[in-house]
Design a protein around this motif. Sequence first.
Motif, PDB file in Angstrom:
ATOM      1  N   ASP A  51       0.805  -1.220   0.000  1.00 32.01           N
ATOM      2  CA  ASP A  51       0.000   0.000   0.000  1.00 32.01           C
ATOM      3  C   ASP A  51       0.838   1.270   0.000  1.00 32.01           C
ATOM      4  O   ASP A  51       1.856   1.362   0.691  1.00 32.01           O
ATOM      5  CB  ASP A  51      -0.881   0.054   1.252  1.00 32.01           C
ATOM      6  CG  ASP A  51      -1.911  -1.052   1.301  1.00 32.01           C
ATOM      7  OD1 ASP A  51      -2.446  -1.411   0.238  1.00 32.01           O
ATOM      8  OD2 ASP A  51      -2.190  -1.542   2.419  1.00 32.01           O
ATOM      9  N   ASN A 105      -4.545   3.045   1.249  1.00 34.79           N
ATOM     10  CA  ASN A 105      -5.574   2.009   1.178  1.00 34.79           C
ATOM     11  C   ASN A 105      -6.500   2.157   2.365  1.00 34.79           C
ATOM     12  O   ASN A 105      -6.139   1.836   3.498  1.00 34.79           O
ATOM     13  CB  ASN A 105      -4.918   0.627   1.157  1.00 34.79           C
ATOM     14  CG  ASN A 105      -5.930  -0.505   1.128  1.00 34.79           C
ATOM     15  OD1 ASN A 105      -7.142  -0.283   1.164  1.00 34.79           O
ATOM     16  ND2 ASN A 105      -5.443  -1.731   1.063  1.00 34.79           N
ATOM     17  N   VAL A 163      -7.449  -3.721  -3.651  1.00 34.10           N
ATOM     18  CA  VAL A 163      -8.813  -3.192  -3.594  1.00 34.10           C
ATOM     19  C   VAL A 163      -9.393  -3.262  -5.007  1.00 34.10           C
ATOM     20  O   VAL A 163      -9.071  -2.423  -5.851  1.00 34.10           O
ATOM     21  CB  VAL A 163      -8.840  -1.740  -3.076  1.00 34.10           C
ATOM     22  CG1 VAL A 163     -10.284  -1.240  -2.975  1.00 34.10           C
ATOM     23  CG2 VAL A 163      -8.142  -1.633  -1.730  1.00 34.10           C
ATOM     24  N   ASN A 175      -7.344   3.437  -4.338  1.00 33.01           N
ATOM     25  CA  ASN A 175      -6.109   3.195  -3.591  1.00 33.01           C
ATOM     26  C   ASN A 175      -4.912   3.336  -4.522  1.00 33.01           C
ATOM     27  O   ASN A 175      -5.070   3.446  -5.749  1.00 33.01           O
ATOM     28  CB  ASN A 175      -6.136   1.797  -2.971  1.00 33.01           C
ATOM     29  CG  ASN A 175      -6.210   0.708  -4.029  1.00 33.01           C
ATOM     30  OD1 ASN A 175      -7.148   0.679  -4.837  1.00 33.01           O
ATOM     31  ND2 ASN A 175      -5.245  -0.193  -4.042  1.00 33.01           N
ATOM     32  N   ASN A 217      -0.468   2.002  -4.884  1.00 29.80           N
ATOM     33  CA  ASN A 217       0.397   0.906  -4.453  1.00 29.80           C
ATOM     34  C   ASN A 217       1.838   1.097  -4.876  1.00 29.80           C
ATOM     35  O   ASN A 217       2.148   1.912  -5.756  1.00 29.80           O
ATOM     36  CB  ASN A 217      -0.126  -0.409  -5.043  1.00 29.80           C
ATOM     37  CG  ASN A 217      -1.540  -0.710  -4.618  1.00 29.80           C
ATOM     38  OD1 ASN A 217      -2.489  -0.394  -5.339  1.00 29.80           O
ATOM     39  ND2 ASN A 217      -1.692  -1.278  -3.442  1.00 29.80           N
TER      40      ASN A 217
END
Length: 254
Positions: free
Chosen positions: A15, A18, A71, A77, A79
């Motif tokens: 993440d 998130n 997700v 989100n 990453n």
Amino acid sequence: MPAPTHFETAPKASDLFNQCGGAELNALSDLDLASVPVIDAGGAEEFTAYIFADNYFELYVNGKLLAVDPVPFTPFNSNVVRFTATRPVTVAVMMVDWEENLGLGSENNQGKAFHAGDGGFVANIQDAKGKTVAITDATWRAQTFYTAPLHDRACLVIDGQARDSSACSTEGVDDGNGFSAAHWVVPADWMMPAFDDSFWPNAVTFTNNTVGVDNKSAFTNFVDVFNTPGADADFIWSSNLVLDNLVLLRTTID
């Protein structure tokens, strides 16, 4: 769902932001990069990919599935994925714009029961020294394999590998009867280095405003990597950001 995925079985990308029980960093400077696992894609050179995807992505490097979006739909989100590989590095990404009305490429949104959503993918890939070696731009290849909803199939123009739905309506409705979809067979080796993507169209770029990320912390908290001066990554997709729901993307890092 719009496409078969590896969401249930593949490793999830680490993440940046998130809201579904993950990390919610306020800035890239808050990231402890050393804590992000390094995934072996062959070779010894290290790379880091910073990713924002609307809605869902699966990341392949030199044919190996490294990580998937933790997700699959919303909230949005972002990453980070670290990996080792040998150049030339083939980066392949499966992008899925999720749907609530299965097979009809639409969702309950903006006051309509059947409303087409949109997509978008942006990434900055850096080497071990933090130098950008690839960004999402029009040099990537992009091909769509699922287009919906189609109010009228005649609007879809297919010319060789060009699958043009730009003339198709994106208007939301309350009654999806009569909607249809176009599907194409996904090549089994589409993510492999030897796959010939030269016949695929180039990716189309879209502005941050068009994708609608100016109010999404998963993007705005990390503009220093997504909008790096001199390496400003574009949002990319196939030619239709709204109706093309399964899009495969490829590039090579030499």
